[in-house]
Scaffold this motif. Structure first.
Motif, mmCIF file in Angstrom:
data_model
loop_
_atom_site.group_PDB
_atom_site.id
_atom_site.type_symbol
_atom_site.label_atom_id
_atom_site.label_comp_id
_atom_site.label_asym_id
_atom_site.label_seq_id
_atom_site.Cartn_x
_atom_site.Cartn_y
_atom_site.Cartn_z
ATOM 1 N N GLN A 59 50.867 40.186 35.381
ATOM 2 C CA GLN A 59 50.270 38.847 36.183
ATOM 3 C C GLN A 59 49.492 39.224 37.341
ATOM 4 O O GLN A 59 48.242 38.740 37.383
ATOM 5 N N HIS A 60 49.728 40.205 38.069
ATOM 6 C CA HIS A 60 49.233 40.644 39.318
ATOM 7 C C HIS A 60 47.836 41.363 38.756
ATOM 8 O O HIS A 60 46.919 41.057 39.462
ATOM 9 N N GLY A 61 48.053 42.101 37.714
ATOM 10 C CA GLY A 61 46.825 42.726 37.200
ATOM 11 C C GLY A 61 45.892 41.883 36.590
ATOM 12 O O GLY A 61 44.464 41.989 36.999
ATOM 13 N N ALA A 66 42.179 36.448 44.573
ATOM 14 C CA ALA A 66 43.024 37.540 45.219
ATOM 15 C C ALA A 66 43.805 37.008 46.188
ATOM 16 O O ALA A 66 44.882 37.811 46.388
ATOM 17 N N ARG A 67 43.736 35.875 46.858
ATOM 18 C CA ARG A 67 44.591 35.188 47.660
ATOM 19 C C ARG A 67 45.948 34.897 47.119
ATOM 20 O O ARG A 67 47.228 35.171 47.503
ATOM 21 N N GLU A 68 46.208 34.845 45.702
ATOM 22 C CA GLU A 68 47.346 34.427 44.874
ATOM 23 C C GLU A 68 48.236 35.808 44.817
ATOM 24 O O GLU A 68 49.347 35.746 44.594
ATOM 25 N N ILE A 69 47.584 36.999 44.896
ATOM 26 C CA ILE A 69 48.312 38.334 44.822
ATOM 27 C C ILE A 69 48.379 38.918 46.171
ATOM 28 O O ILE A 69 48.525 40.083 46.376
ATOM 29 N N ASP A 70 47.854 38.242 47.304
ATOM 30 C CA ASP A 70 47.595 38.709 48.624
ATOM 31 C C ASP A 70 46.870 39.950 48.625
ATOM 32 O O ASP A 70 47.250 41.036 49.358
#
Length: 447
Positions: free
Chosen positions: A189-191, A227-231
């Motif tokens: 998910q982060h990727g 980008a904010r979704e994954i800090d």
């Protein structure tokens, strides 16, 4: 003024003569007309015909019996006699820019607004087809394939410009956003969020390179949200730095400084010296655009200090690897150039240009035009025109409105030298190398 009307152009020697300059400055058209007659052989009857005036009116002006004060008449005189607008206190006239440098304004295409980073873009049917075709869950190899595609997009963007790539990039962005609608293991998910953010930034970059700033800002904003979704604070700093650079092109230096300051705030923890060096150089651009010499020099020093701290094996993100030593040097030269420090800028840009990757057509064109501008500022007219002629080769190979903008700026700086052989040779090569612009509707000339 009708296009079919034949206009005899004034010689450069007259347009640069101090008496002519002063007469135009105070709009003393009696003197202007007398000088035009004496120095260019354009008699009152011809002046009248070219400026859409009556012969008697022109005669009265020359005799000092009438003054010309109405703006539409002054504009007709500028256009009829081909007197550059600035000499008469007017805006730049449309005929001053050759056809190859005319820029057609595009019909704005506004990305749809949405509540969050995954707001649907146009083409729901395409999303559905891609979702059905995927068939399997994304894996680490899927992420690697997507990242490889992005690297290839950036390479082709450097070589050819991003406009033709944009449909493929946006299509892939939609595809990845579709994958993000389902819950997946955290690393995947982060990727996927990281890939989507980079695709959104790349889309914004292609719009920025085309000088379609509203659309660019929308996609840059979407990249920030993703980008904010994954800090991913370093990547957020990268996007803000892109937006800062765009603000310098829009002549909004205060916005540029605010954006790069926000980028540096995002990058305070967990970033590498190379990232900090890149951000310091963007800060230097903002200060230079504001004309703050001391702050620009301080930011340049910080960029070089951070660059000296780079070590092999630093965990640099892929998006900053372009910021190598030649890029540091050429950006240093450009920052000095923005301040008008041509003597410092010229050798720096020349050195970096000699070491630049030949495949980076857009970069070579940008930097060659910057070099030509600094050479011209130093009075090296022949050398500047030669450099600019060499820059036409990569400029013609890449589709980039920003490249055209740099070419336009150099061309405008040549205005006082239009009849010098080196400038004549450059203009001939310009018209032979660059095709006439494609006309769009609605259209306007942007100068």
């Amino acid at each position: 003024m009708p296009e079919s009307r034949h206009t005899k152009e004034l010689p450069v020697s007259l347009l640069t003569d101090s008496e002519m300059i002063d007469a135009c400055r105070v709009r003393d058209f009696a003197r202007v007309f007398r000088l035009v007659k004496a120095r260019a052989g354009i008699y009152p009857s011809m002046i009248a015909r070219q400026c859409e005036l009556t012969p008697s009116r022109v005669g009265e002006v020359i005799a000092g019996q009438r003054q010309l004060l109405h703006m539409d008449v002054i504009e007709r005189i500028a256009d009829g006699l081909r007197i550059p607008g600035h000499m008469l206190g007017l805006s730049r006239r449309g005929w001053e820019t050759p056809a190859a440098l005319a820029v057609s304004e595009r019909e704005p295409v506004h990305p749809p607004a949405g509540p969050g980073p995954l707001a649907a873009l146009p083409g729901v049917e395409v999303d559905s087809i891609l979702a059905m075709a995927a068939g399997t869950n994304p894996s680490p190899s899927t992420l690697q394939a997507l990242r490889s595609s992005i690297e290839d997009y950036w390479r082709r963007d450097d070589e050819h410009g991003g406009e033709t790539l944009r449909p493929a990039v946006v299509g892939q962005l939609r595809y990845v956003e579709g994958l993000l609608k389902d819950r997946r293991p955290t690393p995947i998910q982060h990727g996927l969020y990281g890939v989507a953010a980079e695709l959104a930034r790349l889309t914004g970059w292609t719009y920025f390179d085309a000088r379609q700033y509203h659309q660019a800002r929308a996609y840059f904003s979407e990249a920030l949200q993703l980008a904010r979704e994954i800090d991913d604070h370093p990547f957020m700093a990268n996007v803000l730095a892109c937006m800062s650079l765009q603000a310098t092109y829009q002549d909004k230096p205060a916005d540029a400084l605010a954006l790069v300051s926000a980028a540096q705030d995002q990058a305070r923890a967990g970033t590498t010296p190379r990232v900090r060096a890149m951000l310091a150089m963007r800060e230097a651009f903002a200060h230079a655009t504001l004309g703050d010499r001391k702050a620009t020099h301080t930011a340049i020093s910080e960029a070089h200090s951070q660059f000296e701290r780079i070590h092999e094996g630093d965990p640099d993100p892929a998006w900053v690897t372009y910021f190598d030593e030649p890029k540091l040097i050429v950006d240093t030269g450009i920052a000095h150039g923005r301040l008008g420090e041509a003597a410092i800028a010229e050798p720096l840009i020349a050195d970096a240009l000699a070491r630049e990757d030949p495949a980076n057509q857009r970069g070579r064109a940008f930097h060659a035009f910057w070099l030509a501008r600094t050479q011209l500022q130093r009075g090296k007219l022949d050398q500047a025109c030669h450099t600019a002629m060499e820059a036409l080769v990569p400029a013609a190979a890449v589709s980039s409105e920003r490249v055209t903008g740099h070419l336009r700026e150099f061309y405008e700086q040549l205005a006082p030298y239009r009849e010098v052989p080196a400038a004549v040779a450059f203009e001939a090569r310009l018209r032979a190398t660059l095709p006439p612009p494609v006309q769009r509707t609605p259209s306007s000339i942007r100068t």
